[in-house]
Design an enzyme around this catalytic site. Structure first.
Site, PDB file in Angstrom:
ATOM      1  N   VAL A  20       0.837  -1.199   0.000  1.00 18.60           N
ATOM      2  CA  VAL A  20       0.000   0.000   0.000  1.00 18.60           C
ATOM      3  C   VAL A  20       0.876   1.256   0.000  1.00 18.60           C
ATOM      4  O   VAL A  20       0.579   2.236  -0.690  1.00 18.60           O
ATOM      5  CB  VAL A  20      -0.963   0.009   1.215  1.00 18.60           C
ATOM      6  CG1 VAL A  20      -1.759   1.301   1.273  1.00 18.60           C
ATOM      7  CG2 VAL A  20      -1.893  -1.199   1.168  1.00 18.60           C
ATOM      8  N   CYS A  21       1.954   1.235   0.764  1.00 17.72           N
ATOM      9  CA  CYS A  21       2.794   2.422   0.965  1.00 17.72           C
ATOM     10  C   CYS A  21       3.286   3.071  -0.333  1.00 17.72           C
ATOM     11  O   CYS A  21       3.167   4.287  -0.480  1.00 17.72           O
ATOM     12  CB  CYS A  21       3.974   2.090   1.873  1.00 17.72           C
ATOM     13  SG  CYS A  21       3.466   1.528   3.521  1.00 17.72           S
TER      14      CYS A  21
END
Length: 179
Positions: free
Chosen positions: A50-51
Site C-alpha cells: 500500500v505504501c
C-alpha cells in the site's frame, strides 16, 4: 497521540532526498522549512504494497502542496539507506520530489503516539502543521487502507482560509458566515 492544537515535536532525522548516492541524504529538522505549512505522511514500511501507492500519489501532487506554501514529507521507521534502496529499485519512487524521513530510533513516532503497538512501526498517520508548528489536522488510517492526497490538500486549503468551511468544501467556494 498528539492532536489538534498541540505543538509538533522538535525532531532531527536523516532523510533521503535523491537517488544519486553522492547527494542522497540530508538532515531535516523541525526548523528546516521556516514559515511553511508542513505535511507529514507517516507510513509503516518500505518495500511493501500500500505504501508506495500512497507515496507516489502524494509525490505526484507535491507541486500543488508547494503552491500552497506547504512542504510535504513522507516518513517511516526505516533507515535512510533502506529508503534509498527502495527508491532506486521501485520505478514509482525514483523521481519522488519530497524527502523521505528516516525515524530509525522511533523517537518521532513515539513522541507523536503513532507507533503501532503490534508491529512497532509508524501507523498510517497524516499531520498538517501550521507555520507556527501547531498541529491543525491529524488522521490515522488502518494499516491496510491508503490515504487520499486530494482530501489532505482539501483540508489544507480549508485550514488556510482561516474561515468556517462546510462539509465537502472545495477551494474557491464560499465559506460559512457565523453571524
Amino acid at each position: 497521540m498528539l492532536g489538534i492544537g498541540e505543538k509538533f515535536p522538535e525532531f532531527s532525522v536523516n532523510a533521503t532526498v535523491s537517488t544519486d548516492e553522492k547527494n542522497a541524504f540530508e538532515e531535516i529538522n523541525n526548523k528546516s522549512f521556516p514559515g511553511k505549512w508542513t505535511i507529514f505522511m507517516f507510513y509503516p514500511k518500505d518495500f511493501t504494497f500500500v505504501c508506495p501507492t500512497e507515496i507516489q500519489s502524494f509525490g505526484d501532487m507535491a507541486d500543488e502542496f508547494e503552491d500552497r506554501d506547504a512542504q510535504l514529507m513522507v516518513a517511516s521507521t526505516d533507515s535512510e539507506f533502506v529508503h534509498l534502496a527502495w527508491r532506486q529499485n521501485d520505478d514509482r519512487l525514483k523521481d519522488l520530489p519530497v524527502p523521505m524521513l528516516a525515524d530509525l530510533n522511533r523517537k518521532l513516532v513515539s513522541q507523536l503516539g503513532i507507533q503501532d503497538p503490534e508491529e512497532g512501526v509508524a501507523q498510517r498517520a497524516t499531520y498538517i502543521v501550521d507555520p507556527d508548528g501547531i498541529i491543525r489536522h491529524v488522521s490515522v488510517n488502518d494499516m491496510s487502507v491508503g490515504r487520499n492526497p486530494n482530501e489532505i490538500l482539501r483540508v489544507l486549503d480549508a485550514l488556510q482560509t482561516d474561515e468556517l468551511c462546510p462539509c465537502n468544501w472545495q477551494k474557491g467556494e464560499e465559506t460559512l458566515n457565523a453571524a
